[in-house]
Design a protein around this motif. Structure first.
Motif, PDB file in Angstrom:
ATOM      1  N   ILE A 199       0.386  -1.137   0.225  1.00 33.45           N
ATOM      2  CA  ILE A 199      -0.209   0.161  -0.127  1.00 33.45           C
ATOM      3  C   ILE A 199       0.836   1.019  -0.385  1.00 33.45           C
ATOM      4  O   ILE A 199       0.996   2.312  -0.778  1.00 33.45           O
ATOM      5  N   GLU A 200       1.865   1.088   0.739  1.00 34.11           N
ATOM      6  CA  GLU A 200       2.624   2.252   0.649  1.00 34.11           C
ATOM      7  C   GLU A 200       3.392   2.797  -0.021  1.00 34.11           C
ATOM      8  O   GLU A 200       3.706   3.050  -0.949  1.00 34.11           O
ATOM      9  N   SER A 201       4.436   1.617  -0.588  1.00 36.73           N
ATOM     10  CA  SER A 201       5.244   1.484  -1.497  1.00 36.73           C
ATOM     11  C   SER A 201       4.747   1.654  -3.417  1.00 36.73           C
ATOM     12  O   SER A 201       5.293   1.548  -4.324  1.00 36.73           O
ATOM     13  N   GLY A 202       3.521   0.663  -2.971  1.00 39.09           N
ATOM     14  CA  GLY A 202       2.776   0.778  -4.608  1.00 39.09           C
ATOM     15  C   GLY A 202       3.194  -0.507  -4.756  1.00 39.09           C
ATOM     16  O   GLY A 202       3.484  -0.907  -6.646  1.00 39.09           O
ATOM     17  N   LYS A 203       4.540  -1.054  -4.789  1.00 37.07           N
ATOM     18  CA  LYS A 203       5.602  -2.272  -5.242  1.00 37.07           C
ATOM     19  C   LYS A 203       5.409  -4.331  -4.362  1.00 37.07           C
ATOM     20  O   LYS A 203       5.470  -4.310  -2.542  1.00 37.07           O
ATOM     21  N   ILE A 204       4.337  -4.594  -5.271  1.00 36.16           N
ATOM     22  CA  ILE A 204       4.069  -5.861  -4.551  1.00 36.16           C
ATOM     23  C   ILE A 204       5.264  -6.590  -4.498  1.00 36.16           C
ATOM     24  O   ILE A 204       5.739  -7.128  -5.633  1.00 36.16           O
ATOM     25  N   ILE A 205       5.736  -7.622  -3.537  1.00 34.83           N
ATOM     26  CA  ILE A 205       6.858  -7.880  -3.605  1.00 34.83           C
ATOM     27  C   ILE A 205       6.357 -10.111  -2.651  1.00 34.83           C
ATOM     28  O   ILE A 205       5.660  -9.518  -2.197  1.00 34.83           O
ATOM     29  N   PRO A 206       6.130 -10.489  -4.119  1.00 36.92           N
ATOM     30  CA  PRO A 206       5.656 -11.846  -4.110  1.00 36.92           C
ATOM     31  C   PRO A 206       6.045 -12.941  -2.783  1.00 36.92           C
ATOM     32  O   PRO A 206       7.121 -12.386  -2.133  1.00 36.92           O
ATOM     33  N   ILE A 207       5.658 -13.408  -1.845  1.00 38.80           N
ATOM     34  CA  ILE A 207       5.918 -14.186  -0.289  1.00 38.80           C
ATOM     35  C   ILE A 207       6.010 -15.337  -1.347  1.00 38.80           C
ATOM     36  O   ILE A 207       5.419 -16.128  -1.227  1.00 38.80           O
ATOM     37  N   LYS A 208       7.480 -15.935  -1.090  1.00 39.42           N
ATOM     38  CA  LYS A 208       7.708 -17.460  -1.442  1.00 39.42           C
ATOM     39  C   LYS A 208       6.967 -18.842  -1.317  1.00 39.42           C
ATOM     40  O   LYS A 208       6.224 -19.760  -1.723  1.00 39.42           O
ATOM     41  N   ASP A 209       6.924 -18.829   0.066  1.00 36.43           N
ATOM     42  CA  ASP A 209       6.147 -19.726   0.800  1.00 36.43           C
ATOM     43  C   ASP A 209       5.224 -19.507   2.171  1.00 36.43           C
ATOM     44  O   ASP A 209       5.544 -19.254   3.236  1.00 36.43           O
ATOM     45  N   PRO A 210       3.907 -19.041   1.645  1.00 40.93           N
ATOM     46  CA  PRO A 210       3.175 -18.235   2.980  1.00 40.93           C
ATOM     47  C   PRO A 210       1.991 -19.504   3.519  1.00 40.93           C
ATOM     48  O   PRO A 210       2.004 -20.796   3.085  1.00 40.93           O
TER      49      PRO A 210
ATOM     50  N   GLY B 133       0.725 -16.082  -2.565  1.00 45.12           N
ATOM     51  CA  GLY B 133       1.903 -15.205  -2.429  1.00 45.12           C
ATOM     52  C   GLY B 133       2.411 -14.138  -3.390  1.00 45.12           C
ATOM     53  O   GLY B 133       3.074 -13.117  -3.406  1.00 45.12           O
ATOM     54  N   ASN B 134       1.352 -14.159  -4.560  1.00 46.78           N
ATOM     55  CA  ASN B 134       1.324 -13.451  -6.029  1.00 46.78           C
ATOM     56  C   ASN B 134       0.397 -13.579  -6.623  1.00 46.78           C
ATOM     57  O   ASN B 134       0.304 -14.204  -7.565  1.00 46.78           O
ATOM     58  N   PRO B 135      -0.067 -12.765  -5.890  1.00 45.19           N
ATOM     59  CA  PRO B 135      -1.265 -12.778  -5.884  1.00 45.19           C
ATOM     60  C   PRO B 135      -2.221 -12.129  -7.924  1.00 45.19           C
ATOM     61  O   PRO B 135      -1.258 -10.908  -8.361  1.00 45.19           O
ATOM     62  N   GLY B 136      -2.456 -12.975  -8.829  1.00 45.26           N
ATOM     63  CA  GLY B 136      -2.572 -12.398 -10.007  1.00 45.26           C
ATOM     64  C   GLY B 136      -3.111 -11.353 -10.678  1.00 45.26           C
ATOM     65  O   GLY B 136      -2.527 -10.221 -11.218  1.00 45.26           O
ATOM     66  N   SER B 137      -4.163 -10.878  -9.408  1.00 42.14           N
ATOM     67  CA  SER B 137      -4.807  -9.795  -9.391  1.00 42.14           C
ATOM     68  C   SER B 137      -4.458  -8.550  -8.882  1.00 42.14           C
ATOM     69  O   SER B 137      -4.985  -7.344  -8.414  1.00 42.14           O
ATOM     70  N   GLY B 138      -3.514  -8.627  -8.491  1.00 35.37           N
ATOM     71  CA  GLY B 138      -3.184  -8.039  -7.176  1.00 35.37           C
ATOM     72  C   GLY B 138      -2.729  -6.723  -7.225  1.00 35.37           C
ATOM     73  O   GLY B 138      -3.007  -5.868  -6.782  1.00 35.37           O
ATOM     74  N   ARG B 139      -2.124  -6.076  -8.681  1.00 29.95           N
ATOM     75  CA  ARG B 139      -1.621  -5.275  -9.371  1.00 29.95           C
ATOM     76  C   ARG B 139      -3.421  -4.090  -9.095  1.00 29.95           C
ATOM     77  O   ARG B 139      -3.159  -2.954  -9.075  1.00 29.95           O
ATOM     78  N   GLN B 140      -4.193  -4.863  -9.689  1.00 35.26           N
ATOM     79  CA  GLN B 140      -4.959  -4.038  -9.631  1.00 35.26           C
ATOM     80  C   GLN B 140      -6.358  -3.753  -8.392  1.00 35.26           C
ATOM     81  O   GLN B 140      -6.806  -2.571  -8.196  1.00 35.26           O
ATOM     82  N   ALA B 141      -6.559  -4.806  -7.380  1.00 36.74           N
ATOM     83  CA  ALA B 141      -6.681  -4.979  -6.376  1.00 36.74           C
ATOM     84  C   ALA B 141      -5.927  -3.202  -5.395  1.00 36.74           C
ATOM     85  O   ALA B 141      -5.944  -2.693  -4.952  1.00 36.74           O
ATOM     86  N   LEU B 142      -4.325  -3.622  -5.338  1.00 32.85           N
ATOM     87  CA  LEU B 142      -4.027  -2.573  -4.833  1.00 32.85           C
ATOM     88  C   LEU B 142      -4.441  -0.536  -5.545  1.00 32.85           C
ATOM     89  O   LEU B 142      -4.497   0.318  -4.901  1.00 32.85           O
ATOM     90  N   LYS B 143      -4.745  -1.024  -6.410  1.00 30.13           N
ATOM     91  CA  LYS B 143      -4.844   0.243  -7.203  1.00 30.13           C
ATOM     92  C   LYS B 143      -6.324   0.553  -7.019  1.00 30.13           C
ATOM     93  O   LYS B 143      -7.369   1.573  -6.585  1.00 30.13           O
TER      94      LYS B 143
END
Length: 168
Positions: A71-82, A92-102
């Motif tokens: 939310i603060e940085s704007g950069k999604i960093i995947p979680i390797k082993d959630p 850990g690597n959400p397919g719609s993560g960027r859209q959700a973040l927006k």
């Protein structure tokens, strides 16, 4: 998804005649459900079938919160082993993560919630409401609690807490 958005919108229109803030709280795994719900509400708005002010709030377990952490940085960093008790949203690597973040950045916010709170609220949901959800239900309610504590959700606001899974 469109039907879900329509159900939510219809209920809100009925109970919210004075246009109080409506806080829509969703768990995020891939982010697709969150984005679809927002899209459905906005489509109803564009058709003139919904005119309520909304805020979209996202919740993820603190052990797997790549979207909330961004939310603060704007950069999604995947979680390797959630690893979380809320397995249905342990993505850990959400397919719609960027859209959700927006959507989160423009229309609300979000919270990462603890494992202990997820378990506690899952049990409370069952004990007090008779709803047997997966742990994701507890994550949503823990998010509502954080929202109230952080004053993102204010007294008198309407909250739509989306309990998205049943605990078969």
């Amino acid at each position: 998804i469109a039907r879900k958005a329509m159900e939510i919108a219809a209920q809100i229109q009925t109970i919210n005649r004075d246009q109080r803030a409506v806080n829509v709280v969703y768990p995020i795994g891939s982010g697709a459900l969150f984005c679809s719900a927002y899209k459905g509400i906005e489509e109803l708005r564009s058709l003139g079938l919904f005119d309520q002010p909304i805020k979209m709030w996202a919740v993820q377990p603190d052990q797997c919160a790549p979207v909330i952490n961004a939310i603060e940085s704007g950069k999604i960093i995947p979680i390797k082993d959630p690893r979380t008790v809320a397995k249905s949203i342990a993505i850990g690597n959400p397919g719609s993560g960027r859209q959700a973040l927006k959507i989160i950045q423009e229309h609300g916010g979000g919270w990462a919630v603890s494992e202990a709170d997820i378990i506690d609220f899952t049990l409370r949901l069952y004990e007090t409401e008779g709803i047997f959800s997966k742990m994701v239900g507890g994550a949503v309610l823990a998010g509502v609690k954080k929202g109230v504590e952080s004053r993102g959700i204010k007294q008198g606001d309407i909250v739509v807490a989306n309990i998205t899974a049943s605990g078969k």
